[in-house]
Design a protein around this motif. Structure first.
Motif, PDB file in Angstrom:
ATOM      1  N   GLN A  47      44.628  31.668  42.058  1.00 19.28           N
ATOM      2  CA  GLN A  47      43.176  31.803  42.018  1.00 19.28           C
ATOM      3  C   GLN A  47      42.785  33.078  41.286  1.00 19.28           C
ATOM      4  O   GLN A  47      43.409  34.128  41.458  1.00 19.28           O
ATOM      5  CB  GLN A  47      42.590  31.839  43.431  1.00 19.28           C
ATOM      6  N   VAL A  48      41.732  32.986  40.474  1.00 13.83           N
ATOM      7  CA  VAL A  48      41.217  34.163  39.785  1.00 13.83           C
ATOM      8  C   VAL A  48      40.502  35.045  40.803  1.00 13.83           C
ATOM      9  O   VAL A  48      39.568  34.607  41.480  1.00 13.83           O
ATOM     10  CB  VAL A  48      40.244  33.758  38.654  1.00 13.83           C
ATOM     11  N   VAL A  49      40.940  36.309  40.895  1.00 14.35           N
ATOM     12  CA  VAL A  49      40.368  37.236  41.877  1.00 14.35           C
ATOM     13  C   VAL A  49      39.752  38.470  41.220  1.00 14.35           C
ATOM     14  O   VAL A  49      39.201  39.336  41.910  1.00 14.35           O
ATOM     15  CB  VAL A  49      41.431  37.664  42.909  1.00 14.35           C
ATOM     16  N   GLY A  50      39.858  38.565  39.899  1.00 14.51           N
ATOM     17  CA  GLY A  50      39.285  39.702  39.197  1.00 14.51           C
ATOM     18  C   GLY A  50      39.125  39.378  37.724  1.00 14.51           C
ATOM     19  O   GLY A  50      39.733  38.428  37.212  1.00 14.51           O
TER      20      GLY A  50
ATOM     21  N   HIS B 120      31.878  43.764  32.419  1.00 12.24           N
ATOM     22  CA  HIS B 120      31.986  42.776  33.502  1.00 12.24           C
ATOM     23  C   HIS B 120      33.221  42.964  34.392  1.00 12.24           C
ATOM     24  O   HIS B 120      33.830  41.983  34.832  1.00 12.24           O
ATOM     25  CB  HIS B 120      31.983  41.354  32.925  1.00 12.24           C
ATOM     26  N   LEU B 121      33.585  44.201  34.661  1.00 14.59           N
ATOM     27  CA  LEU B 121      34.689  44.435  35.594  1.00 14.59           C
ATOM     28  C   LEU B 121      34.245  44.063  37.002  1.00 14.59           C
ATOM     29  O   LEU B 121      33.247  44.575  37.508  1.00 14.59           O
ATOM     30  CB  LEU B 121      35.106  45.908  35.558  1.00 14.59           C
ATOM     31  N   CYS B 122      34.976  43.170  37.642  1.00 12.38           N
ATOM     32  CA  CYS B 122      34.699  42.864  39.043  1.00 12.38           C
ATOM     33  C   CYS B 122      35.938  42.259  39.702  1.00 12.38           C
ATOM     34  O   CYS B 122      36.784  41.653  39.044  1.00 12.38           O
ATOM     35  CB  CYS B 122      33.486  41.952  39.206  1.00 12.38           C
ATOM     36  N   VAL B 123      36.021  42.467  41.009  1.00 13.24           N
ATOM     37  CA  VAL B 123      37.139  41.978  41.813  1.00 13.24           C
ATOM     38  C   VAL B 123      36.550  41.336  43.062  1.00 13.24           C
ATOM     39  O   VAL B 123      35.581  41.851  43.645  1.00 13.24           O
ATOM     40  CB  VAL B 123      38.092  43.126  42.199  1.00 13.24           C
ATOM     41  N   ALA B 124      37.109  40.211  43.483  1.00 13.45           N
ATOM     42  CA  ALA B 124      36.633  39.532  44.689  1.00 13.45           C
ATOM     43  C   ALA B 124      36.736  40.475  45.890  1.00 13.45           C
ATOM     44  O   ALA B 124      37.705  41.225  46.004  1.00 13.45           O
ATOM     45  CB  ALA B 124      37.459  38.267  44.934  1.00 13.45           C
ATOM     46  N   PRO B 125      35.739  40.484  46.776  1.00 10.82           N
ATOM     47  CA  PRO B 125      35.706  41.437  47.893  1.00 10.82           C
ATOM     48  C   PRO B 125      36.985  41.473  48.729  1.00 10.82           C
ATOM     49  O   PRO B 125      37.452  42.540  49.116  1.00 10.82           O
ATOM     50  CB  PRO B 125      34.512  40.955  48.736  1.00 10.82           C
ATOM     51  N   GLU B 126      37.545  40.311  48.978  1.00 13.39           N
ATOM     52  CA  GLU B 126      38.731  40.253  49.839  1.00 13.39           C
ATOM     53  C   GLU B 126      39.991  40.786  49.170  1.00 13.39           C
ATOM     54  O   GLU B 126      41.034  40.948  49.816  1.00 13.39           O
ATOM     55  CB  GLU B 126      38.969  38.810  50.326  1.00 13.39           C
ATOM     56  N   HIS B 127      39.916  41.068  47.891  1.00 11.47           N
ATOM     57  CA  HIS B 127      41.076  41.581  47.162  1.00 11.47           C
ATOM     58  C   HIS B 127      40.882  43.021  46.672  1.00 11.47           C
ATOM     59  O   HIS B 127      41.689  43.517  45.896  1.00 11.47           O
ATOM     60  CB  HIS B 127      41.390  40.668  45.971  1.00 11.47           C
ATOM     61  N   ARG B 128      39.834  43.662  47.138  1.00  9.01           N
ATOM     62  CA  ARG B 128      39.587  45.039  46.724  1.00  9.01           C
ATOM     63  C   ARG B 128      40.451  46.012  47.522  1.00  9.01           C
ATOM     64  O   ARG B 128      40.923  45.698  48.602  1.00  9.01           O
ATOM     65  CB  ARG B 128      38.101  45.388  46.892  1.00  9.01           C
ATOM     66  N   GLY B 129      40.626  47.193  46.952  1.00 11.69           N
ATOM     67  CA  GLY B 129      41.416  48.213  47.629  1.00 11.69           C
ATOM     68  C   GLY B 129      42.905  48.110  47.380  1.00 11.69           C
ATOM     69  O   GLY B 129      43.695  48.813  48.024  1.00 11.69           O
ATOM     70  N   HIS B 130      43.302  47.236  46.454  1.00 12.96           N
ATOM     71  CA  HIS B 130      44.732  47.044  46.177  1.00 12.96           C
ATOM     72  C   HIS B 130      45.103  47.387  44.736  1.00 12.96           C
ATOM     73  O   HIS B 130      46.172  47.010  44.265  1.00 12.96           O
ATOM     74  CB  HIS B 130      45.126  45.595  46.477  1.00 12.96           C
ATOM     75  N   GLY B 131      44.207  48.066  44.043  1.00 14.92           N
ATOM     76  CA  GLY B 131      44.533  48.518  42.692  1.00 14.92           C
ATOM     77  C   GLY B 131      44.266  47.521  41.582  1.00 14.92           C
ATOM     78  O   GLY B 131      44.642  47.770  40.431  1.00 14.92           O
ATOM     79  N   ILE B 132      43.622  46.393  41.894  1.00 11.86           N
ATOM     80  CA  ILE B 132      43.381  45.376  40.869  1.00 11.86           C
ATOM     81  C   ILE B 132      42.386  45.882  39.828  1.00 11.86           C
ATOM     82  O   ILE B 132      42.593  45.712  38.618  1.00 11.86           O
ATOM     83  CB  ILE B 132      42.893  44.060  41.506  1.00 11.86           C
TER      84      ILE B 132
END
Length: 234
Positions: A117-120, A141-153
């Motif tokens: 799944q695309v998460v960022g 347009h940098l963005c990361v799905a909320p549930e995948h933030r905080g992991h360096g993506i």
């Protein structure tokens, strides 16, 4: 944390990318609403409006209804900049991502994928201003799905753009972000971006004092970059 990898955008990513982009912009609405409520002119309006109703009508009920109406109008006002930005993007570069970002070698669009799944996501386009002394690439347009933030993506996506820019011979990477996107501001500054100017993207945004900040990252030459990589830099 589930493993992820960064790859180039593919056309079958479009629905997820657009959904992710739209949701990311909608997330800024609560912060914008709180920002509007703190403005001096808003405080005067929220206090003076109901008071004027009481003085004219003598009705506390009408004053309460007026307060609710004002808050609803301010909430709508908080949504406007982000909905306007999404609509503008979907009419321009995001209308055909492949054509906008992948048809030329000097631009690109990448996604972060985890468990299929695309998460960022992040895009990059050349800045077309002939007067510039250095060739610039704009990060978009940098963005990361909320549930995948905080992991360096997000950091990995930005580094992908910086590496791409260096390899393509760009002198600088620039980006524009909102004054309310505190996590993004901190990320860019940690990565070495420098604030270069602050402005209003649209004239109407001046009404709610919502300014945009431009950051610039000066890229060293390819030879210096290789030395920095060996030493733990870019």
């Amino acid at each position: 944390m589930a493993p992820y990898h960064i790859r180039k955008y593919q056309e079958n990513d479009r629905k997820r990318v657009i959904d992710l982009f739209s949701m990311a912009q909608a997330e800024h609405i609560p912060a914008t609403f709180r920002h509007i409520l703190k403005l001096p002119q808003t405080i005067v309006l929220l206090l003076g409006g109901p008071l004027a109703v009481i003085l004219v009508s003598g009705s506390w009920v009408l004053a309460f209804v007026a307060s609710l109406a004002l808050l609803a109008a301010l909430r709508f006002l908080a949504k406007y900049p982000w909905k306007q930005f999404v609509a503008m993007s979907l009419r321009t570069d995001m209308s055909d991502i492949t054509k906008s970002y992948l048809s030329e070698c000097g631009s690109g669009f990448w996604v972060a994928e985890s468990k299929g799944q695309v998460v960022g996501m992040v895009g990059a386009l050349p800045v077309e201003q002939p007067t510039l002394q250095k060739q610039q690439l704009e990060l978009l347009h940098l963005c990361v799905a909320p549930e995948h933030r905080g992991h360096g993506i997000a950091k990995a996506l930005v580094r992908t753009v910086l590496t791409f820019a260096r390899d393509r011979g760009y002198g600088e990477v620039v980006l524009i972000t909102s004054m309310l996107q505190h996590s993004a501001l901190a990320l860019y500054q940690r990565l070495g971006f420098q604030k270069t100017r602050q402005f209003f993207l649209f004239k109407k945004w001046r009404l709610i004092s919502l300014s945009q900040i431009q950051f610039t990252y000066c890229l060293p030459s390819a030879q210096v970059s290789q030395a920095l990589e060996q030493g733990g830099g870019l």
